[in-house]
Design an enzyme around this catalytic site. Structure first.
Site, PDB file in Angstrom:
ATOM      1  N   ASP A 176      -5.232  12.792  33.545  1.00  0.00           N
ATOM      2  CA  ASP A 176      -4.370  13.558  32.514  1.00  0.00           C
ATOM      3  C   ASP A 176      -3.405  12.843  31.626  1.00  0.00           C
ATOM      4  OD1 ASP A 176      -5.997  15.518  33.551  1.00  0.00           O
ATOM      5  OD2 ASP A 176      -4.426  16.352  34.858  1.00  0.00           O
TER       6      ASP A 176
HETATM    7  N1  URA Z   1      -6.484  15.508  39.262  1.00  0.00           N
HETATM    8  C1  URA Z   1      -5.777  15.902  38.394  1.00  0.00           C
HETATM    9  O1  URA Z   1      -5.188  16.992  38.229  1.00  0.00           O
HETATM   10  N2  URA Z   1      -5.242  14.924  37.307  1.00  0.00           N
HETATM   11  C2  URA Z   1      -5.571  13.848  37.228  1.00  0.00           C
HETATM   12  O2  URA Z   1      -5.137  13.257  36.231  1.00  0.00           O
HETATM   13  C3  URA Z   1      -6.533  13.331  38.167  1.00  0.00           C
HETATM   14  C4  URA Z   1      -6.863  14.014  39.039  1.00  0.00           C
END
Ligand code: URA
Length: 248
Positions: free
Chosen positions: A104
């Site tokens: 993310d």
């Molecule tokens: N899980 C999440 O919630 N975000 C990420 O970036 C990676 C794994």
């Protein structure tokens, strides 16, 4: 391996196909000491020496980078408005690179960047179950009960429960905004926002998330946020072995 000279040059980060054609026209490119005349001439990557302005180039069919992704950049190859993880690799580079999977925008940590599509597909294939370990700061008190729930599978609103995940309580921290649990979580899937949704399912919010390993690769402590390096030959072969293992 035989490749066209313009592909060799573009893949070596010397510029776009049209830019390298221009370089050839200008007489800046030599093959075994002889000025190259045509962009479509085939060169042997194992034998021929290709030089640009007397600089000898080494051809790599595939490239592999480890990036310590900072928050605030997106896991994409290019974007019109937002800074991407590729923008952080600040060398002349080939244009076919992409991140292996996504973190993310606000997640930090280990991201592999490559142009090895077949390996990437094998590592991300459903059923491959490459373990990924995250460090997180979670608002509130993560409990032993949560550890058990995560082990048994969590309903995050998908058709299936999440697969067995290992949650380890590392400690607690407190500041003026409240109490936080410091945890490590290893998951073997890559569902959308998976870690955040797993904690939401037990009524908790992830305040900070960082990936620290993926399969056999650990984030290099020497890489500060936003820094990158090429994978070593050993790391590349570990990744390839992981890609070869049978999917369950
Ligand atoms: N899980 C999440 O919630 N975000 C990420 O970036 C990676 C794994």
């Amino acid at each position: 391996m035989l490749v066209r000279l313009d592909k060799f040059l573009a893949d070596s980060g010397e510029g776009t196909r049209s830019a390298v054609k221009q370089m050839i026209k200008q007489g800046r490119v030599h093959i075994n000491g002889i000025p190259a005349e045509r962009p479509d001439v085939k060169v042997d990557t194992d034998i021929d020496e290709i030089c640009v302005d007397s600089r000898s180039l080494i051809y790599r069919e595939y490239e592999y980078f480890m990036l310590n992704k900072p928050a605030g950049v997106i896991s994409a190859s290019n974007d019109k408005t937002q800074k991407t993880v590729l923008d952080l690799i600040d060398i002349p580079k080939r244009r076919d690179l992409f991140p292996v999977g996504r973190l993310d925008k606000d997640t930090e940590g280990l991201l592999i960047i490559t142009n090895d599509g077949p390996l990437c597909n094998r590592l991300l294939a459903p059923g491959k179950h490459v373990p990924k370990t995250y460090f997180a700061k979670v608002r509130g008190n993560v409990t032993e009960k949560d550890v058990e729930v995560f082990r048994n599978g969590v309903d995050i609103g998908d058709e299936e429960l999440t697969k067995e995940a290992e949650l380890i309580l590392l400690g607690r921290e407190e500041d003026e905004t409240g109490v936080y649990s410091l945890i490590s979580l290893t998951i073997t899937e890559g569902r959308y926002h998976q870690v955040k949704r797993m904690f939401l399912a037990v009524g908790k919010e992830v305040a900070y998330l960082k990936r620290i390993s993926m399969g056999p690769l650990k984030l290099d402590d020497a890489l500060s946020s936003g820094a990158w390096r090429r994978l070593t030959e050993d790391e590349i072969s570990l990744l390839k072995q992981m890609g070869k293992q049978d999917s369950k």
